[in-house]
Design an enzyme around this catalytic site. Structure first.
Site, mmCIF file in Angstrom:
data_model
loop_
_atom_site.group_PDB
_atom_site.id
_atom_site.type_symbol
_atom_site.label_atom_id
_atom_site.label_comp_id
_atom_site.label_asym_id
_atom_site.label_seq_id
_atom_site.Cartn_x
_atom_site.Cartn_y
_atom_site.Cartn_z
ATOM 1 N N HIS A 1 -7.486 -1.341 -7.143
ATOM 2 C CA HIS A 1 -8.768 -0.551 -6.180
ATOM 3 C C HIS A 1 -9.954 -1.187 -7.200
ATOM 4 O O HIS A 1 -10.714 -0.226 -7.904
ATOM 5 C CB HIS A 1 -8.905 -0.313 -5.361
ATOM 6 C CG HIS A 1 -7.465 -0.402 -4.136
ATOM 7 N ND1 HIS A 1 -6.571 0.681 -4.579
ATOM 8 C CD2 HIS A 1 -7.313 -0.702 -2.966
ATOM 9 C CE1 HIS A 1 -5.543 0.573 -3.220
ATOM 10 N NE2 HIS A 1 -6.675 -0.121 -2.416
ATOM 11 N N ASP B 1 -7.062 3.414 -10.285
ATOM 12 C CA ASP B 1 -5.885 3.408 -9.904
ATOM 13 C C ASP B 1 -4.885 1.774 -10.273
ATOM 14 O O ASP B 1 -3.993 1.636 -10.288
ATOM 15 C CB ASP B 1 -5.210 3.608 -8.124
ATOM 16 C CG ASP B 1 -5.642 2.287 -7.480
ATOM 17 O OD1 ASP B 1 -6.751 1.338 -7.994
ATOM 18 O OD2 ASP B 1 -5.708 2.514 -6.015
ATOM 19 N N SER C 1 -6.812 -4.303 0.877
ATOM 20 C CA SER C 1 -8.299 -2.932 1.316
ATOM 21 C C SER C 1 -8.789 -3.791 -0.194
ATOM 22 O O SER C 1 -9.817 -3.993 0.002
ATOM 23 C CB SER C 1 -6.978 -1.991 0.451
ATOM 24 O OG SER C 1 -6.476 -2.231 -0.557
#
Length: 220
Positions: free
Chosen positions: A195, A192, A15
């Site tokens: 990311h 978080d 991601s």
């Protein structure tokens, strides 16, 4: 700079490479590259070296582990016959051990992680000009934190493997963030701790290009 006219660079990962890119592979048309460090690298190459046409391909898929990336390696990396390949994988290999510890089959042990990366790198021998191995990261300055300590094992695997292959360059993103967080809190980059926002993406892009002979003062 090491990238030459008409070179192709494939950025493979999860991601943090993906960040909204086209699936399964994002190319340079429209917003298909997404908004990760890959986009920042493409922007800088196009702005500073406009005389060199360099094709950037984003092969990141959100949620992937090294096992997932290896399973799609031929389709999303090798079939493009790139001159350069960048691998940024491992965050989910570790993260799944902590967010769903009751389902260990979703994670990858250090042993599997090493084997998966080794298979990827072995497949590139003799067919690319060079490869980049980017360390996974956890944006936690406290190295005794459970996930941060576990991540260090995977980071060290990348460091060891990069030293074993003469065509592989290590991009130590974990070390980059460790330095940055002596000045600013990790929340400035990612709530978080995984990311990165656009500041984080820019930091990663700058670190990557520092290994490529990139000259910000290059004259057209």
């Amino acid at each position: 700079m090491i990238f030459e006219n008409m070179d192709k660079i494939v950025f493979a990962g999860d991601s943090v490479t993906d960040m909204g890119s086209a699936q399964p592979v994002g190319d340079q048309m429209f917003d298909n590259l997404g908004q990760s460090y890959v986009r920042r690298i493409d922007n800088l190459l196009g702005a500073v070296y406009p005389e060199r046409y360099i094709r950037i391909i984003n092969s990141g898929i959100s949620g992937n582990t090294s096992r997932d990336l290896l399973a799609r390696w031929e389709r999303d990396v090798l079939r493009f016959d790139p001159q350069w390949v960048s691998i940024c994988i491992g965050i989910n290999d570790v993260w799944r051990q902590f967010d769903i510890p009751t389902a260990p089959e979703y994670a990858c042990t250090p042993e599997e992680y090493r084997a998966n990366l080794t298979a990827m790198l072995d497949s590139l021998k003799g067919r690319v000009k060079g490869a980049f191995l980017m360390t996974p990261w956890y944006m936690e300055p406290n190295k005794t934190d459970f996930m941060r300590a576990r991540m260090e094992e995977y980071v060290n695997i990348c460091r060891e493997l990069a030293a074993q292959y003469d065509f592989v360059t290590l991009v130590d993103v974990q070390a980059l963030f460790d330095r940055y967080f002596t000045v600013r809190h990790s929340a400035y980059i990612a709530w978080d701790r995984v990311h990165p926002n656009q500041v984080g993406a820019t930091l990663i892009a700058r670190e990557f290009l520092s290994h490529c002979g990139f000259d910000y003062g290059h004259e057209i």
